[in-house]
Structures are given as structure tokens and as C-alpha cells.
Design a protein around this motif. Structure first.
Motif, PDB file in Angstrom:
ATOM      1  N   GLY A 124       0.712  -1.270   0.000  1.00  0.00           N
ATOM      2  CA  GLY A 124       0.000   0.000   0.000  1.00  0.00           C
ATOM      3  C   GLY A 124       0.735   1.310   0.000  1.00  0.00           C
ATOM      4  N   GLY A 125       1.917   1.420  -0.605  1.00  0.00           N
ATOM      5  CA  GLY A 125       2.548   2.713  -0.800  1.00  0.00           C
ATOM      6  C   GLY A 125       2.842   3.477   0.474  1.00  0.00           C
ATOM      7  N   VAL A 126       2.816   4.790   0.383  1.00  0.00           N
ATOM      8  CA  VAL A 126       3.074   5.686   1.517  1.00  0.00           C
ATOM      9  C   VAL A 126       2.126   6.886   1.419  1.00  0.00           C
ATOM     10  N   PRO A 127       1.862   7.588   2.534  1.00  0.00           N
ATOM     11  CA  PRO A 127       0.873   8.673   2.534  1.00  0.00           C
ATOM     12  C   PRO A 127       1.389  10.011   2.026  1.00  0.00           C
ATOM     13  N   ASN A 128       2.618  10.048   1.544  1.00  0.00           N
ATOM     14  CA  ASN A 128       3.172  11.292   1.019  1.00  0.00           C
ATOM     15  C   ASN A 128       3.684  11.061  -0.400  1.00  0.00           C
ATOM     16  N   ALA A 129       3.828  12.145  -1.153  1.00  0.00           N
ATOM     17  CA  ALA A 129       4.264  12.044  -2.554  1.00  0.00           C
ATOM     18  C   ALA A 129       5.589  11.288  -2.641  1.00  0.00           C
ATOM     19  N   PRO A 130       5.727  10.362  -3.613  1.00  0.00           N
ATOM     20  CA  PRO A 130       4.828  10.097  -4.751  1.00  0.00           C
ATOM     21  C   PRO A 130       3.733   9.071  -4.456  1.00  0.00           C
ATOM     22  N   PHE A 131       3.494   8.729  -3.175  1.00  0.00           N
ATOM     23  CA  PHE A 131       2.405   7.841  -2.745  1.00  0.00           C
ATOM     24  C   PHE A 131       2.604   6.379  -3.146  1.00  0.00           C
ATOM     25  N   HIS A 132       3.798   6.047  -3.566  1.00  0.00           N
ATOM     26  CA  HIS A 132       4.170   4.652  -3.812  1.00  0.00           C
ATOM     27  C   HIS A 132       5.645   4.511  -3.467  1.00  0.00           C
ATOM     28  N   THR A 133       6.099   3.273  -3.418  1.00  0.00           N
ATOM     29  CA  THR A 133       7.503   3.005  -3.123  1.00  0.00           C
ATOM     30  C   THR A 133       8.144   2.279  -4.300  1.00  0.00           C
ATOM     31  N   ALA A 134       9.468   2.212  -4.268  1.00  0.00           N
ATOM     32  CA  ALA A 134      10.178   1.494  -5.331  1.00  0.00           C
ATOM     33  C   ALA A 134       9.782   0.028  -5.345  1.00  0.00           C
ATOM     34  N   ARG A 135       9.576  -0.544  -4.153  1.00  0.00           N
ATOM     35  CA  ARG A 135       9.175  -1.962  -4.105  1.00  0.00           C
ATOM     36  C   ARG A 135       7.790  -2.155  -4.701  1.00  0.00           C
ATOM     37  N   GLU A 136       6.869  -1.269  -4.368  1.00  0.00           N
ATOM     38  CA  GLU A 136       5.528  -1.421  -4.928  1.00  0.00           C
ATOM     39  C   GLU A 136       5.569  -1.333  -6.449  1.00  0.00           C
ATOM     40  N   MET A 137       6.315  -0.379  -6.972  1.00  0.00           N
ATOM     41  CA  MET A 137       6.415  -0.227  -8.419  1.00  0.00           C
ATOM     42  C   MET A 137       7.052  -1.457  -9.065  1.00  0.00           C
ATOM     43  N   ALA A 138       8.091  -1.985  -8.428  1.00  0.00           N
ATOM     44  CA  ALA A 138       8.763  -3.171  -8.967  1.00  0.00           C
ATOM     45  C   ALA A 138       7.842  -4.372  -8.949  1.00  0.00           C
ATOM     46  N   ASN A 139       7.072  -4.531  -7.876  1.00  0.00           N
ATOM     47  CA  ASN A 139       6.118  -5.638  -7.804  1.00  0.00           C
ATOM     48  C   ASN A 139       5.044  -5.511  -8.869  1.00  0.00           C
ATOM     49  N   ALA A 140       4.537  -4.311  -9.063  1.00  0.00           N
ATOM     50  CA  ALA A 140       3.510  -4.095 -10.080  1.00  0.00           C
ATOM     51  C   ALA A 140       4.030  -4.471 -11.470  1.00  0.00           C
ATOM     52  N   LYS A 141       5.270  -4.094 -11.749  1.00  0.00           N
ATOM     53  CA  LYS A 141       5.863  -4.400 -13.051  1.00  0.00           C
ATOM     54  C   LYS A 141       6.040  -5.902 -13.248  1.00  0.00           C
ATOM     55  N   GLU A 142       6.531  -6.591 -12.192  1.00  0.00           N
ATOM     56  CA  GLU A 142       6.765  -8.028 -12.320  1.00  0.00           C
ATOM     57  C   GLU A 142       5.460  -8.816 -12.306  1.00  0.00           C
ATOM     58  N   ILE A 143       4.474  -8.359 -11.549  1.00  0.00           N
ATOM     59  CA  ILE A 143       3.160  -9.010 -11.577  1.00  0.00           C
ATOM     60  C   ILE A 143       2.587  -8.936 -12.988  1.00  0.00           C
ATOM     61  N   ALA A 144       2.701  -7.764 -13.609  1.00  0.00           N
ATOM     62  CA  ALA A 144       2.194  -7.606 -14.974  1.00  0.00           C
ATOM     63  C   ALA A 144       2.914  -8.546 -15.937  1.00  0.00           C
ATOM     64  N   ARG A 145       4.233  -8.660 -15.798  1.00  0.00           N
ATOM     65  CA  ARG A 145       4.998  -9.543 -16.678  1.00  0.00           C
ATOM     66  C   ARG A 145       4.607 -11.002 -16.459  1.00  0.00           C
ATOM     67  N   THR A 146       4.427 -11.383 -15.197  1.00  0.00           N
ATOM     68  CA  THR A 146       4.034 -12.745 -14.870  1.00  0.00           C
ATOM     69  C   THR A 146       2.657 -13.075 -15.431  1.00  0.00           C
ATOM     70  N   VAL A 147       1.735 -12.156 -15.273  1.00  0.00           N
ATOM     71  CA  VAL A 147       0.373 -12.360 -15.777  1.00  0.00           C
ATOM     72  C   VAL A 147       0.369 -12.454 -17.293  1.00  0.00           C
ATOM     73  N   GLN A 148       1.169 -11.625 -17.930  1.00  0.00           N
ATOM     74  CA  GLN A 148       1.223 -11.647 -19.391  1.00  0.00           C
ATOM     75  C   GLN A 148       1.754 -12.979 -19.910  1.00  0.00           C
ATOM     76  N   ILE A 149       2.746 -13.542 -19.211  1.00  0.00           N
ATOM     77  CA  ILE A 149       3.367 -14.783 -19.660  1.00  0.00           C
ATOM     78  C   ILE A 149       2.580 -16.017 -19.224  1.00  0.00           C
ATOM     79  N   LEU A 150       2.181 -16.041 -17.952  1.00  0.00           N
ATOM     80  CA  LEU A 150       1.571 -17.246 -17.378  1.00  0.00           C
ATOM     81  C   LEU A 150       0.054 -17.178 -17.282  1.00  0.00           C
ATOM     82  N   GLY A 151      -0.492 -15.970 -17.303  1.00  0.00           N
ATOM     83  CA  GLY A 151      -1.932 -15.811 -17.166  1.00  0.00           C
ATOM     84  C   GLY A 151      -2.369 -15.756 -15.712  1.00  0.00           C
TER      85      GLY A 151
END
Length: 248
Positions: free
Chosen positions: A37-64
Motif C-alpha cells: 500500500g505505498g506511503v501517505p506522502n508524494a509520490p504515494f508509492h515506493t520502489a518496491r511497490e512499483m517493482a512488484n507491479a511491473k513483475e506481476i504484470a509480466r508474470t500475468v502476461q506470460i503465465l496468465g
């Protein structure tokens, strides 16, 4: 019909398998990620959250994936105020924005940090977002606890792990597997409770501070449940499977 049961903390969701049919073999696939769930101040996300979102998208695209299971603490540190709270856009929609994720439903549980805000607003937001489906109360004490037993409510034997931002896997003497997936935003390297876990239960543990975190990918077939721990950097950390059990 027989079913697998996924127990997320104390929230029980029964997931019936498709009936036996001709090839291809029916499977159920989903991603389980907690504490994203990010953080309550700008930019309201963290590097880990962004990295997870990117890898989740890649995993879903490949594996469904049929859906994404959000395991709580969706908005650090005090949840949201109302259904129009900008955190929905800045911490969720803007982060998990890849095309591969746009049409996949999210089943969302509320964690303790969400309950410091307005959980009803998260439920109401499910009527605003086409992909967000709120499903209920905080998932204490574990981020995710998945097993292949009948739909009984089971209390975890591993409450000492409840505050850890980690991914790990435990399996008890009866063959019940416990999947913890709480590394979507923070990582906790502490092992202070390790001795409180029964001998031979802990099969995998990952809480490196230098890591970008990770999530769990689950695939369920008529024969078994396969669980893969994926680091946000794209590495498969650990994989195991549980055989299907008969209803008691």
C-alpha cells in the motif's frame, strides 16, 4: 463437487475447481500479494511497490491469471478517507496500470492499517473501479494462508510471524501448507520469532532488506496446487506443490 480451499488469514474463500472435462486440463491461476500500500506522502508509492507491479504484470502476461488476491494493508499507514480519496488513484490505479492488469479482477481484503481509516470506503470503491472487489475484514494474523483441506476455519499456529513483511512457506506435520505473502511494499529482515516456529515447519523464508520484495503465484489443477514465490526483480525464489485432498 470437491474443492480447494484458500484460507487468507481468517478469511475463508472456497474455490471450486472446474468439472472434469476434455483437454485442456482446467486450472485456476492467481497472484497473491500483501502489504503493497505505498506511503501517505508524494509520490504515494515506493520502489518496491512499483517493482512488484511491473513483475506481476509480466508474470500475468506470460503465465496468465484469473484474478489478483490483495491480502491487506492496501493503503499505508492509515487507510483512506472516502471512496473519492486520491490514494486510490495514486497508490493503486497509477501503479498497477500495465495493460496486462487492466481487465483482471482484484479480490481485496482489509488489513490493520486499512482499518485505521475507512474500510467502508474501500468497499464502496469496488463500485467505482471495474476491477476492484472488496471482500471483507482484516486478514489477521497472516498475510496469506493457503491449504488443500475442507472449508474449516483454522487458526494459525504461527501467529509470531504476523507482523513480518516477508514471504515464506511453512508446512505442518499433516501436510497443510501455509503461504505468507507480505512483501509488496516493505521488507523485514528480522528473524526474532524463528525459534517459535515448530521444528521442520519452515521450508522457505525471504526478508532481505536489499530486495525489491515479491509476491506469490498460485496455480491449481485437479491434481495439485503449485505455489511459486517470485522476487520483484524477476527471479523465482522457491516453488512447491500440495496434492489435492479429499473432502472429510
Amino acid at each position: 463437487m470437491e474443492a480447494w480451499t484458500v484460507l487468507l488469514g481468517l478469511q475463508v474463500m472456497s474455490l471450486p475447481l472446474l468439472t472434469h472435462c476434455a483437454a485442456p486440463t482446467p486450472t485456476l491461476k492467481f497472484v497473491a500479494v500483501g502489504d503493497w500500500g505505498g506511503v501517505p506522502n508524494a509520490p504515494f508509492h515506493t520502489a518496491r511497490e512499483m517493482a512488484n507491479a511491473k513483475e506481476i504484470a509480466r508474470t500475468v502476461q506470460i503465465l496468465g491469471a484469473d484474478f489478483i488476491m490483495s491480502l491487506g494493508d492496501n493503503f499505508y499507514f492509515t487507510g483512506v478517507h472516502d471512496a473519492n480519496d486520491k490514494r486510490f488513484q495514486e497508490t493503486f490505479e497509477d501503479v498497477f496500470s500495465d495493460r496486462a492488469l487492466r481487465n483482471i479482477p482484484w479480490y481485496v481484503l482489509a488489513g490493520n492499517h486499512d482499518h485505521l481509516g475507512n474500510v467502508s470506503a474501500q468497499i464502496a470503491y469496488s463500485k467505482v473501479s471495474k476491477r476492484c472487489i472488496a471482500t471483507g475484514p482484516p486478514n489477521k494474523p497472516l498475510r496469506a494462508e493457503m491449504h488443500a483441506r475442507s472449508g474449516k476455519r483454522l487458526l494459525s499456529k504461527h501467529k509470531d510471524l504476523r507482523s513480518s513483511h516477508i514471504i515464506c512457506y511453512l508446512q505442518d506435520e499433516n501436510g497443510v501448507g501455509y503461504v505468507l505473502s507480505g512483501a509488496g511494499n516493505f521488507m523485514d529482515p528480522s528473524v526474532r520469532h524463528q525459534r517459535k516456529v515448530p521444528n521442520n515447519y519452515l521450508r522457505f523464508h525471504y526478508g532481505s532488506e536489499d530486495s525489491l520484495g515479491g509476491f506469490t503465484y498460485v496455480e491449481i489443477s485437479p491434481k495439485e496446487m503449485t505455489i511459486t514465490y517470485v522476487e520483484a526483480a524477476g527471479k523465482s525464489l522457491f516453488k512447491t506443490s500440495l496434492p489435492r485432498r479429499r473432502r472429510l
